[in-house]
Design a protein around this motif. Structure first.
Motif, PDB file in Angstrom:
ATOM      1  N   TRP A 176       0.857  -1.200   0.000  1.00 18.83           N
ATOM      2  CA  TRP A 176       0.000   0.000   0.000  1.00 18.83           C
ATOM      3  C   TRP A 176       0.888   1.243   0.000  1.00 18.83           C
ATOM      4  CZ3 TRP A 176      -5.383  -0.617   0.372  1.00 18.83           C
ATOM      5  CH2 TRP A 176      -6.116   0.571   0.413  1.00 18.83           C
ATOM      6  N   PHE A 177       0.615   2.153  -0.926  1.00 22.31           N
ATOM      7  CA  PHE A 177       1.408   3.374  -1.043  1.00 22.31           C
ATOM      8  C   PHE A 177       0.499   4.594  -1.021  1.00 22.31           C
ATOM      9  CE2 PHE A 177       3.921   0.018  -2.985  1.00 22.31           C
ATOM     10  CZ  PHE A 177       5.157   0.203  -2.380  1.00 22.31           C
ATOM     11  N   GLY A 178       1.116   5.763  -0.964  1.00 21.34           N
ATOM     12  CA  GLY A 178       0.373   7.017  -0.920  1.00 21.34           C
ATOM     13  C   GLY A 178       0.388   7.623   0.460  1.00 21.34           C
ATOM     14  N   GLN A 179       0.431   8.954   0.533  1.00 16.42           N
ATOM     15  CA  GLN A 179       0.633   9.637   1.800  1.00 16.42           C
ATOM     16  C   GLN A 179      -0.281  10.843   1.957  1.00 16.42           C
ATOM     17  OE1 GLN A 179       4.026   8.629  -0.128  1.00 16.42           O
ATOM     18  NE2 GLN A 179       5.293   9.696   1.369  1.00 16.42           N
ATOM     19  N   SER A 180      -0.332  11.332   3.194  1.00 14.36           N
ATOM     20  CA  SER A 180      -0.992  12.604   3.482  1.00 14.36           C
ATOM     21  C   SER A 180      -0.012  13.762   3.367  1.00 14.36           C
ATOM     22  CB  SER A 180      -1.583  12.591   4.898  1.00 14.36           C
ATOM     23  OG  SER A 180      -2.673  11.713   4.968  1.00 14.36           O
ATOM     24  N   VAL A 181       1.264  13.482   3.585  1.00 16.85           N
ATOM     25  CA  VAL A 181       2.321  14.449   3.284  1.00 16.85           C
ATOM     26  C   VAL A 181       3.074  13.863   2.099  1.00 16.85           C
ATOM     27  CG1 VAL A 181       4.347  15.680   4.124  1.00 16.85           C
ATOM     28  CG2 VAL A 181       2.462  15.171   5.692  1.00 16.85           C
ATOM     29  N   PHE A 182       2.756  14.340   0.919  1.00 17.50           N
ATOM     30  CA  PHE A 182       3.138  13.686  -0.327  1.00 17.50           C
ATOM     31  C   PHE A 182       3.922  14.689  -1.167  1.00 17.50           C
ATOM     32  CE2 PHE A 182       0.937  10.120  -2.948  1.00 17.50           C
ATOM     33  CZ  PHE A 182       2.164   9.698  -3.420  1.00 17.50           C
ATOM     34  N   LEU A 183       5.236  14.766  -0.942  1.00 12.16           N
ATOM     35  CA  LEU A 183       6.042  15.769  -1.621  1.00 12.16           C
ATOM     36  C   LEU A 183       6.544  15.306  -2.986  1.00 12.16           C
ATOM     37  CD1 LEU A 183       8.286  17.100   1.315  1.00 12.16           C
ATOM     38  CD2 LEU A 183       5.922  17.697   0.740  1.00 12.16           C
TER      39      LEU A 183
END
Length: 433
Positions: free
Chosen positions: A172-179
């Motif tokens: 599972w990938f993807g973030q809430s802080v996604f630079l």
């Protein structure tokens, strides 16, 4: 029986006044929350339609309720628009939120006790992929990808080693802080080796992906993209699942949506999403380019003023988001609350080196440029915004004076951009007479 009609009307009017005051508050404030946006006038209109009062359980043309003749046509068209925008084989626009989308996919591909790999919270992971979020609700075990603070991204070599050792069922990938884009291509061989299903939570960067400015997860190793639809994709608070996978796996996803994790879906929000997808096909590339341009410039300007903006070696960001360490300025809680008093709205945020126990007073703040771009901010406006933040935090100028300056500056932005039609941002829509 006592007649309390006037009392209840007073309660109703009080709630209405709160909504009016909220609109006015945002009209005079600069919104920098990375997970919010505003819709176009045509999309807003859909939320007020009779679609919002109806049920449509199941798939188009195979409903459990009558009265869905136009709903079926709507859902067909929304799926067509989604497939065209994301160049995907499948789209399910029924989920009610990004977390609901995640729950449906977890329901589809896992059973309690399975192991999945996820980003850590301090590394930007979303709460739904944490042990106390949707992952925990499903009864799953997790391992977290190692994080490279210098690169502000997943550590590729460490992740390859972790995946080979643990062989999770889902990556599972993807973030809430996604630079920066996730290194999916670099991990593809290990995905194939361990036979994991790869899911990408694209909630934050969905509009950038659709605008061809971030990365293309479905062509880089992911089978499924989940997301909410109200961040860089400027639609309603709703959810979506996008797939480039086998028919068998997609049927599992559809069952994960209904009856797995929802009954009725919100048809008015789906209509608003459809209009947003059509607008993004027309305007999304230009919008996404300006979002990123504004974010990178804001990072540069804040850095010049002495703020510790993370990701400097890679240009601060390649998305809409900035992460700033403000521990030297009093910490994330103090800075976020101080800026709010002056009319600049952003949030405190954990940074990769923070302990999760610091969530209420972390080292950092998170900034997003998608909403200010939506209302017309360009380069000179971003420079002035950085100056305002510097005056408030670094120079400690009078808060009331700065609040007036912020409101005056914000009053310049009088039209929602990158959409069909014209509408003044944050305008209260008055129906009750």
């Amino acid at each position: 029986m006592v007649n309390r009609e006037d009392e209840f009307l007073e309660d109703a009017l009080y709630i209405r006044q709160l909504a009016q005051k909220h609109n006015k508050f945002f009209e005079e404030s600069i919104p920098l929350i990375a997970s919010e946006n505003i819709m176009s006038p045509m999309a807003m209109e859909m939320l007020l339609t009779d679609f919002g009062f109806r049920y449509a359980e199941g798939l188009p043309h195979k409903r459990y309720y009558q009265g869905n003749y136009y709903v079926d046509q709507l859902e067909d068209r929304v799926m067509d628009l989604g497939r065209e925008l994301f160049k995907s084989k499948y789209v399910d626009p029924r989920p009610l939120s990004g977390t609901n989308s995640n729950m449906a996919v977890l329901y589809a591909f896992t059973k309690p006790g399975d192991l999945i790999a996820t980003p850590s919270l301090s590394g930007g992971g979303h709460i739904s992929s944490a042990s106390f979020g949707a992952v925990g609700f499903r009864g799953l075990k997790t391992v977290n990808y190692p994080f490279d603070i210098d690169e502000m991204n997943i550590d590729v070599d460490g992740t390859i080693k972790l995946l080979k050792q643990n062989k999770p069922k889902v990556c599972w990938f993807g973030q809430s802080v996604f630079l920066f884009p996730t290194p999916l291509k670099e991990l593809n061989d290990v995905f194939n080796e361990i036979g994991a299903t790869v899911v990408y939570d694209g909630a934050h960067v969905l509009g950038l992906i659709a605008g061809k400015q971030f990365q293309d997860p479905l062509r880089e190793g992911a089978e499924i993209i989940t997301g909410s639809t109200h961040k860089t994709l400027p639609g309603p608070q709703h959810g979506i699942i996008i797939g480039e996978t086998s028919e068998d796996k997609w049927k599992k996803v559809q069952r994960g949506v209904f009856p797995g994790t929802l009954s009725n879906h919100h048809i008015n929000a789906m209509a608003a999403l459809g209009i947003t997808l059509a607008e993004h096909l027309q305007f999304g590339e230009d919008y996404a380019k300006q979002i990123i341009k504004n974010a990178q410039l804001l990072g540069e300007e804040l850095n010049k003023y002495g703020f510790k903006v993370l990701g400097e070696k890679n240009g601060f960001t390649k998305s809409h988001t900035l992460a700033v360490d403000v521990s030297a300025q009093g910490g994330g809680k103090y800075v976020a609350e101080t800026l709010e008093k002056a009319g600049i709205i952003l949030n405190k945020n954990l940074l990769p080196y923070d302990d999760n126990k610091k969530s209420q007073n972390p080292s950092g703040i998170r900034i997003g440029t998608q909403e200010i771009t939506r209302i017309g901010f360009k380069e000179d406006d971003v420079k002035h915004l950085a100056e305002l933040i510097n005056d408030i935090i670094m120079k400690n100028k009078n808060i009331e004076k700065m609040k007036s300056e912020v409101a005056e500056f914000k009053s310049k932005f009088t039209e929602i951009q990158y959409c069909f039609g014209k509408f003044r941002p944050y305008q209260y829509i008055n129906i009750y007479k």
